[in-house]
Design an enzyme around this catalytic site. Structure first.
Site, mmCIF file in Angstrom:
data_model
loop_
_atom_site.group_PDB
_atom_site.id
_atom_site.type_symbol
_atom_site.label_atom_id
_atom_site.label_comp_id
_atom_site.label_asym_id
_atom_site.label_seq_id
_atom_site.Cartn_x
_atom_site.Cartn_y
_atom_site.Cartn_z
ATOM 1 N N THR A 70 0.950 -1.420 -0.022
ATOM 2 C CA THR A 70 -0.040 0.068 0.008
ATOM 3 C C THR A 70 0.918 1.381 0.105
ATOM 4 O OG1 THR A 70 -1.825 -1.060 0.982
ATOM 5 C CG2 THR A 70 -1.774 1.490 1.175
ATOM 6 N N ASN A 149 -5.192 -9.147 -8.172
ATOM 7 C CA ASN A 149 -5.317 -9.839 -6.969
ATOM 8 C C ASN A 149 -6.417 -10.808 -6.825
ATOM 9 O OD1 ASN A 149 -5.971 -7.170 -6.952
ATOM 10 N ND2 ASN A 149 -6.843 -7.604 -4.798
ATOM 11 N N SER A 197 5.374 -6.422 -1.852
ATOM 12 C CA SER A 197 4.967 -6.594 -0.639
ATOM 13 C C SER A 197 5.516 -7.910 0.037
ATOM 14 C CB SER A 197 3.519 -6.427 -0.486
ATOM 15 O OG SER A 197 3.070 -6.798 0.770
ATOM 16 N N THR A 235 13.202 5.797 10.867
ATOM 17 C CA THR A 235 14.184 4.955 10.927
ATOM 18 C C THR A 235 13.926 3.386 10.392
ATOM 19 O OG1 THR A 235 14.734 6.015 12.925
ATOM 20 C CG2 THR A 235 15.342 3.825 12.950
ATOM 21 N N CYS A 321 -8.603 -6.534 0.949
ATOM 22 C CA CYS A 321 -8.614 -5.117 1.343
ATOM 23 C C CYS A 321 -9.913 -4.566 0.919
ATOM 24 C CB CYS A 321 -7.439 -4.537 0.485
ATOM 25 S SG CYS A 321 -5.884 -5.266 0.990
#
Lengths: 378, 398
Positions: A70, A149, A197, A235, A321
């Protein structure tokens, strides 16, 4: 357990979890810290990046680590739109994209961008003529999903990519989250931006990457300490990055020797499913080796899914999703499937670990469930 | 589609008596860099090597082969039977494939070292070209500036058809007995100098001056990473890390500021010569190019060179900075070189270093420096590590 929902997420490999744990435990320093511990972690991240780059056939500096598919899609789409809006405000995508792309475009539309949503044919492919017609001198981005998908249809990105390069100055973004290690393509030679992903290839959630061709500029969505070559501050998720490298390596090894076998398995069970007279196949003939989408008109897919889960078999209705909405699938609708069929769709998605025995059990239980439910509903 | 890679030697094919040795070391290197591809088979003849792919994708192998010195040209090829029909058919398939990449013109070049084959080269040129033309659209012959040259080589064991050629790394294969010591700072120039030295068939070892705590672990790491990139081209490299803090401090305290840099470099040269002597290296390579910065004037070179009688190789001597940077990008050392860590040359950089130092002045000042002691201390504290071409730390994690 028979797990057949690998397009939603895959089960992480044991080695991936071990690498995550060891990294979180032993290499917790901030890679930006100047001391030796920081340097060591920086080196670890660099090697993970190198390993991933070489597995994907790109250069180290082209890899941007993100929090997942995403974010990669958002960064590619909005990052390009914001960076290049002075050159033009026209964007092109298709009607069968993943929600993370679709909603990015909807947001951009609200901000004054002009978006063309290309239709697809029954095979799920956009037409070259439509694409050529849609490209204008204001077009700054074309974004397409390589492997859908929900149904597993394949967009011919090699051909479309060369058309884009030939006819326009637009950048080309490919969402290859479902395609990597399953459908071969020259994605990195035709596309400027490619999303991945980790948890779709047996890595962990919260990790992904965007491959950005050298010299392509993007407007960063996250600003701050300038990590990831200034393109994605924050980070580094070091255990996530390391476990992603591990997952990709193991997955690519499996892919190399098993992709044909997986495809044969898919074809075989598509044929077996089609023998059940209540089943209508939604997956087009030319499709990815791991996705089978079909409908059982007249039976609510939720009911079937719960009937199967009683037997410890896990399949899904559609994209995880989008599964919280009751609307018929926009993908199936775009493929020209009727509303009643589109809202009765079941998706079975395989992995390189899936066996014939598992699929036989699934098939048997599915048949039983269909018959039982039909009796109840009669 | 492709089932073979053809490796052409270039320069080494010319070297009469030594040829066998050259080819053997080249073959060793080719086998080494392609060892991860288990299915391929490498065979050699006097003017080339042929790699049978057995289903392996040629791209990653080509990437590896492009790091091997001594390879002049690389082609991916399809092998056909010794049968004109098969050659024509495979040529057609190949050209059709090329058309998808937008190729509009081509020409055919046939070579027939196998004179047993009953068709003459000229006839085959016409036959194959005509066959391809008849069976394709939008493709024409252009003998002067074709988009693609379709090459057919008729050998004893079959015909090799290729049209995709790329440059190899050039140079000469590494001879393990020719060893040179590279002074590796971590900047842009010295790795390029190392690369160019290796390119001429020389094995290198590297020496790096490390001054903790003025220079950090990361600047040392940077040098290790640079060495590892160089090792991709010539195999494992021994890296000598010299403890240099005390020498630098002593120079800083005892020597006049404007000569401190010159004298520091003379000390480096002395220490490097000693290490070279111990390891059997026969020359020293540096990344100097003429007139670039203070230490690289001809006067500096003269003064610094005084302390050694080893040959000092300066492969970059006549190059412009942009050219050096281009090579550095090509060989993938640039991004490492520009990492912003202090090295031993920048930490104690005097404000106004002498740009025209003189030997006699340097010698005069050095009378007050315990040279032998400092050299001895540095050399005895050297830490030598072997940088492998395939890194394996963190192997369990990645």
């Amino acid at each position: 357990m028979i797990y057949l929902d690998n397009s939603a997420t895959t089960q992480p490999y044991d080695e991936v979890i071990a690498a995550f744990k060891k990294t979180a435990f032993d290499y917790f320093a901030n890679p930006s810290s100047l001391h030796r511990k920081g340097g060591e972690v920086e080196r670890l991240v660099r090697q993970a990046r190198r390993s991933i780059a070489s597995l994907l056939g790109v250069e180290e500096e082209e890899v941007i680590f993100t929090s997942g598919g995403t974010e990669s899609n958002n960064l590619a789409i909005k990052g390009t739109a914001f960076e290049h809006m002075k050159r033009g405000k026209h964007l092109i995508t298709s009607q069968t994209e993943h929600a993370s792309s679709m909603e990015s475009f909807r947001q951009l539309e609200k901000m004054g961008f002009d978006v063309t949503y290309l239709p697809v044919d029954g095979e799920g492919q956009v037409s070259k003529d439509d694409l050529v017609e849609a490209l204008t001198k204001d077009t700054i981005l074309v974004s397409l999903l390589h492997v859908n998908n929900e149904v597993g249809s394949i967009q011919p990105i090699n051909e479309l990519g060369s058309i884009i390069k030939e006819k326009s100055r637009a950048l080309f973004h490919v969402d290859d989250v479902q395609g990597v290690g399953k459908v071969a393509s020259d994605v990195h030679s035709v596309a400027d931006l490619v999303s991945y992903s980790a948890h779709k290839f047996h890595g962990l959630k919260g990790s992904g990457l965007l491959v950005k061709r050298k010299n392509v500029s993007l407007f960063p969505l996250l600003s701050g300490g300038g990590q990831e070559n200034e393109f994605r501050s924050g980070t580094e998720n070091v255990p996530g990055i390391v476990s992603t490298a591990k997952a990709l390596r193991l997955y690519m090894q499996k892919s190399q020797s098993n992709v044909k076998k997986l495809n044969d398995l898919k074809i075989k069970y598509i044929e077996k499913l089609e023998e059940i007279k209540e089943v209508v196949m939604n997956t087009p003939t030319k499709s990815a080796p791991h996705i089978i989408n079909f409908s059982v008109p007249g039976i609510k897919p939720e009911v079937l899914i719960h009937a199967l889960e009683e037997k410890d078999i896990y399949v899904s209705t559609r994209s995880a999703c989008s599964s919280r909405t009751a609307e018929p699938s926009h993908v199936l609708t775009a493929l020209g499937v009727s509303n009643s069929r589109a809202s009765a769709a079941i998706r079975v998605s395989l992995s390189y670990e899936t066996t014939e025995q598992e699929l036989d059990v699934f098939l048997l239980e599915l048949t039983k469930a269909i018959h039982k439910l039909k009796e109840v509903m009669r | 589609m492709y089932d073979h890679i053809i490796v052409r030697y270039g320069e080494i094919a010319l070297k009469g008596k030594n040829r066998k040795g050259f080819i053997n070391s080249l073959k060793k290197r080719v086998k080494k860099v392609t060892s991860e591809f288990e299915n391929i088979i490498v065979t050699q003849s006097f003017d080339r090597m042929v790699i049978k792919l057995n289903g392996q994708d040629p791209e990653p192998i080509l990437v590896k082969l492009k790091t091997v010195f001594g390879i002049h040209k690389l082609s991916v090829a399809v092998k056909a039977e010794l049968d004109l029909e098969d050659i024509k058919e495979k040529s057609l398939t190949l050209m059709r494939n090329q058309q998808t990449e937008g190729i509009k013109t081509f020409k055919v070049t046939v070579k027939r070292p196998n004179k047993q084959f009953p068709h003459r080269s000229q006839d085959m040129n016409r036959e194959i070209g005509g066959y391809v033309l008849r069976n394709t659209e939008n493709l024409t012959v252009d003998v002067h500036h074709p988009d693609r040259e379709l090459r057919v080589e008729v050998k004893n064991d079959g015909a090799f058809i290729s049209c995709d050629h790329s440059e190899g790394a050039g140079g000469l294969p590494t001879n393990q007995d020719n060893k040179v010591m590279l002074m590796l700072s971590g900047g842009i120039d010295s790795p390029v100098a190392g690369y160019l030295t290796m390119k001429r068939g020389v094995k290198i070892e590297a020496v790096h001056f490390h001054s903790p705590p003025f220079t950090s672990e990361r600047s040392r790491q940077k040098v290790e990473d640079l060495t590892r990139v160089l090792a991709r081209y010539g195999g494992d490299i021994r890296l000598h890390i010299v403890p240099f803090t005390n020498t630098q401090k002593t120079i800083h305290n005892e020597m006049p500021d404007n000569y401190s840099m010159t004298i520091m470099r003379r000390m480096m040269m002395r220490i490097t010569e000693r290490i070279a002597e111990q390891t059997g290296a026969l020359a020293i390579t540096t990344g100097e190019s003429l007139g670039q910065v203070a230490s690289q004037t001809i006067q500096s070179m003269n003064t610094i060179n005084e302390v050694t009688n080893y040959p000092v190789l300066r492969p970059l001597i006549s190059m412009d900075k942009v050219d050096i940077m281009n090579i550095s990008r090509e060989i993938n050392t640039y991004d490492i070189s520009i990492r912003p860590y202090e090295d031993c040359c920048t930490v104690f950089l005097p404000e106004a270093p002498k740009t025209r130092p003189k030997r006699e002045h340097a010698n005069k000042f050095e009378q007050y420096l315990p040279i032998d002691e400092l050299v001895e201390e540095a050399v005895s504290g050297v830490e030598t590590i072997v940088i492998k071409e395939n890194e394996d730390d963190f192997a369990d994690l990645l």
